[in-house]
Design a protein around this motif. Structure first.
Motif, PDB file in Angstrom:
ATOM      1  N   GLY A 246       0.807  -1.208   0.000  1.00 57.83           N
ATOM      2  CA  GLY A 246       0.000   0.000   0.000  1.00 57.83           C
ATOM      3  C   GLY A 246       0.844   1.264   0.000  1.00 57.83           C
ATOM      4  N   LEU A 247       0.384   2.281   0.733  1.00 57.73           N
ATOM      5  CA  LEU A 247       0.987   3.603   0.697  1.00 57.73           C
ATOM      6  C   LEU A 247       2.184   3.751   1.633  1.00 57.73           C
ATOM      7  N   ASN A 248       2.316   2.888   2.624  1.00 60.42           N
ATOM      8  CA  ASN A 248       3.344   3.082   3.642  1.00 60.42           C
ATOM      9  C   ASN A 248       4.732   2.607   3.208  1.00 60.42           C
ATOM     10  N   ASP A 249       5.744   3.362   3.641  1.00 58.20           N
ATOM     11  CA  ASP A 249       7.145   3.023   3.394  1.00 58.20           C
ATOM     12  C   ASP A 249       7.701   2.401   4.675  1.00 58.20           C
ATOM     13  N   TYR A 250       7.600   1.063   4.783  1.00 56.44           N
ATOM     14  CA  TYR A 250       7.996   0.408   6.018  1.00 56.44           C
ATOM     15  C   TYR A 250       9.512   0.419   6.231  1.00 56.44           C
ATOM     16  N   ASP A 251      10.286   0.527   5.168  1.00 56.79           N
ATOM     17  CA  ASP A 251      11.734   0.653   5.359  1.00 56.79           C
ATOM     18  C   ASP A 251      12.063   1.961   6.077  1.00 56.79           C
ATOM     19  N   ALA A 252      11.445   3.036   5.651  1.00 58.46           N
ATOM     20  CA  ALA A 252      11.699   4.328   6.298  1.00 58.46           C
ATOM     21  C   ALA A 252      11.160   4.344   7.725  1.00 58.46           C
ATOM     22  N   ILE A 253       9.987   3.743   7.925  1.00 59.08           N
ATOM     23  CA  ILE A 253       9.382   3.701   9.263  1.00 59.08           C
ATOM     24  C   ILE A 253      10.264   2.935  10.231  1.00 59.08           C
ATOM     25  N   PHE A 254      10.694   1.744   9.824  1.00 57.38           N
ATOM     26  CA  PHE A 254      11.492   0.918  10.725  1.00 57.38           C
ATOM     27  C   PHE A 254      12.895   1.480  10.916  1.00 57.38           C
ATOM     28  N   SER A 255      13.421   2.172   9.918  1.00 59.58           N
ATOM     29  CA  SER A 255      14.727   2.820  10.084  1.00 59.58           C
ATOM     30  C   SER A 255      14.670   3.858  11.201  1.00 59.58           C
ATOM     31  N   GLU A 256      13.605   4.652  11.227  1.00 60.76           N
ATOM     32  CA  GLU A 256      13.466   5.677  12.267  1.00 60.76           C
ATOM     33  C   GLU A 256      13.212   5.046  13.629  1.00 60.76           C
ATOM     34  N   LEU A 257      12.367   4.038  13.680  1.00 56.36           N
ATOM     35  CA  LEU A 257      12.103   3.374  14.964  1.00 56.36           C
ATOM     36  C   LEU A 257      13.366   2.714  15.509  1.00 56.36           C
ATOM     37  N   LYS A 258      14.135   2.093  14.630  1.00 55.54           N
ATOM     38  CA  LYS A 258      15.396   1.480  15.065  1.00 55.54           C
ATOM     39  C   LYS A 258      16.355   2.557  15.565  1.00 55.54           C
ATOM     40  N   ARG A 259      16.365   3.694  14.909  1.00 58.63           N
ATOM     41  CA  ARG A 259      17.285   4.781  15.289  1.00 58.63           C
ATOM     42  C   ARG A 259      17.050   5.247  16.721  1.00 58.63           C
ATOM     43  N   VAL A 260      15.769   5.282  17.145  1.00 57.85           N
ATOM     44  CA  VAL A 260      15.464   5.774  18.489  1.00 57.85           C
ATOM     45  C   VAL A 260      15.409   4.655  19.520  1.00 57.85           C
TER      46      VAL A 260
END
Length: 300
Positions: A246-260
């Motif tokens: 769908g519309l979500n970019d899970y690579d970008a989402i998980f990259s940010e969550l992993k970062r924090v």
């Protein structure tokens, strides 16, 4: 590594309205999936009787799963003080429900975006009500999680704090060790906003996540925004679908969550087209978790 739970998005009417499905049936389906938990909903018909609570926990735990999260929808922006106090008492009961089921996270919302409610007034009403629940939650070691929500299935108006600036203002107004964010990237699209921009603003407060993917069946997001007010349930233009397509970019989402340093529960809101679809979404997310939170061997 974060853990996965599933939510019965496809069976909400059957479990909450007409009773055509019982929770034992949902449990029997969900425990076959490659997940660690089942997210619960406070409005399940069988949860009205408190005597049932321990039994459902036992049923889930007998299968080696847990109930980590409670999904509920308090309406804290109603103009009537007595109404709001009743909602606080309902939220406290949902906290008790979460505790009885062995969970650690109980959702809160702001309330409905009723006509004529200003941003400052709505934020204050919601913040005061959530703050009134936090000591009760803390006593039971329950975290209250505010979701960037679109609209509860059974509400008339959309979420008051649907828009990013309102949501962030409400989050910033609540500083408590038992309060955080339940991030839902799909809901940001419904506000006409970028889910990654929202995530970067609140990622340090994210305790849990709802994973889904959304599709527009027709028209544009702008068309959707024009028709959102005063419509019971979800907009007809919008469809849940298989995660990763769908519309979500899970690579970008998980990259940010992993970062924090996020390492907590992700609950999947999917399966509206069947359990096979839900299973594919679980597989997609399991692969992504292994990619971003790889398990390293311990060589002693």
């Amino acid at each position: 590594m974060p853990q996965l739970a599933v939510f019965p998005k496809a069976f909400m009417h059957a479990l909450c309205k007409d009773g055509s499905m019982c929770l034992a049936e949902w449990i029997s389906l969900a425990v076959k999936l490659n997940v660690e938990g089942l997210e619960w909903y406070a409005g399940f018909l069988e949860m009205a009787n408190e005597k049932n609570w321990p039994g459902f926990r036992q049923q889930v735990e007998d299968h080696g799963k847990v109930i980590p999260m409670m999904c509920c929808s308090p309406d804290f922006t109603h103009p009537d003080r007595v109404f709001r106090q009743r909602e606080i008492e309902k939220q406290k009961r949902w906290i008790d429900m979460t505790f009885a089921l062995g969970g650690s996270y109980c959702r809160v919302l702001s309330g409905q975006r009723r006509p004529g409610l200003s941003m400052d007034e709505g934020v204050k009403l919601a913040a005061d009500c959530i703050a009134a629940c936090l000591p009760y939650a803390q006593e039971r070691k329950i975290n209250l999680i505010l979701e960037n929500h679109y609209k509860d299935d059974f509400w008339e108006y959309p979420e008051f704090a649907q828009k990013m600036d309102v949501f962030c203002k409400l989050v910033e107004s609540l500083d408590h060790p038992c309060f955080g964010v339940n991030y839902d990237p799909s809901n940001a699209f419904l506000a006409g906003e970028d889910p990654l921009e929202l995530l970067k603003r609140v990622s340090h407060r994210v305790l849990t996540m709802h994973a889904s993917d959304r599709y527009l069946k027709e028209g544009t997001l702008e068309d959707l925004r024009k028709e959102e007010n005063g419509t019971a349930g979800y907009a007809k233009r919008l469809s849940h679908g298989e995660i990763g397509k769908g519309l979500n970019d899970y690579d970008a989402i998980f990259s940010e969550l992993k970062r924090v340093g996020f390492d907590n529960w992700i609950s999947i809101e999917d399966g509206v087209d069947g359990m096979d679809q839900l299973e594919r979404s679980v597989t997609f997310l399991r692969h992504k978790l292994e990619q971003y939170w790889p398990v390293t061997a311990n060589h002693n």
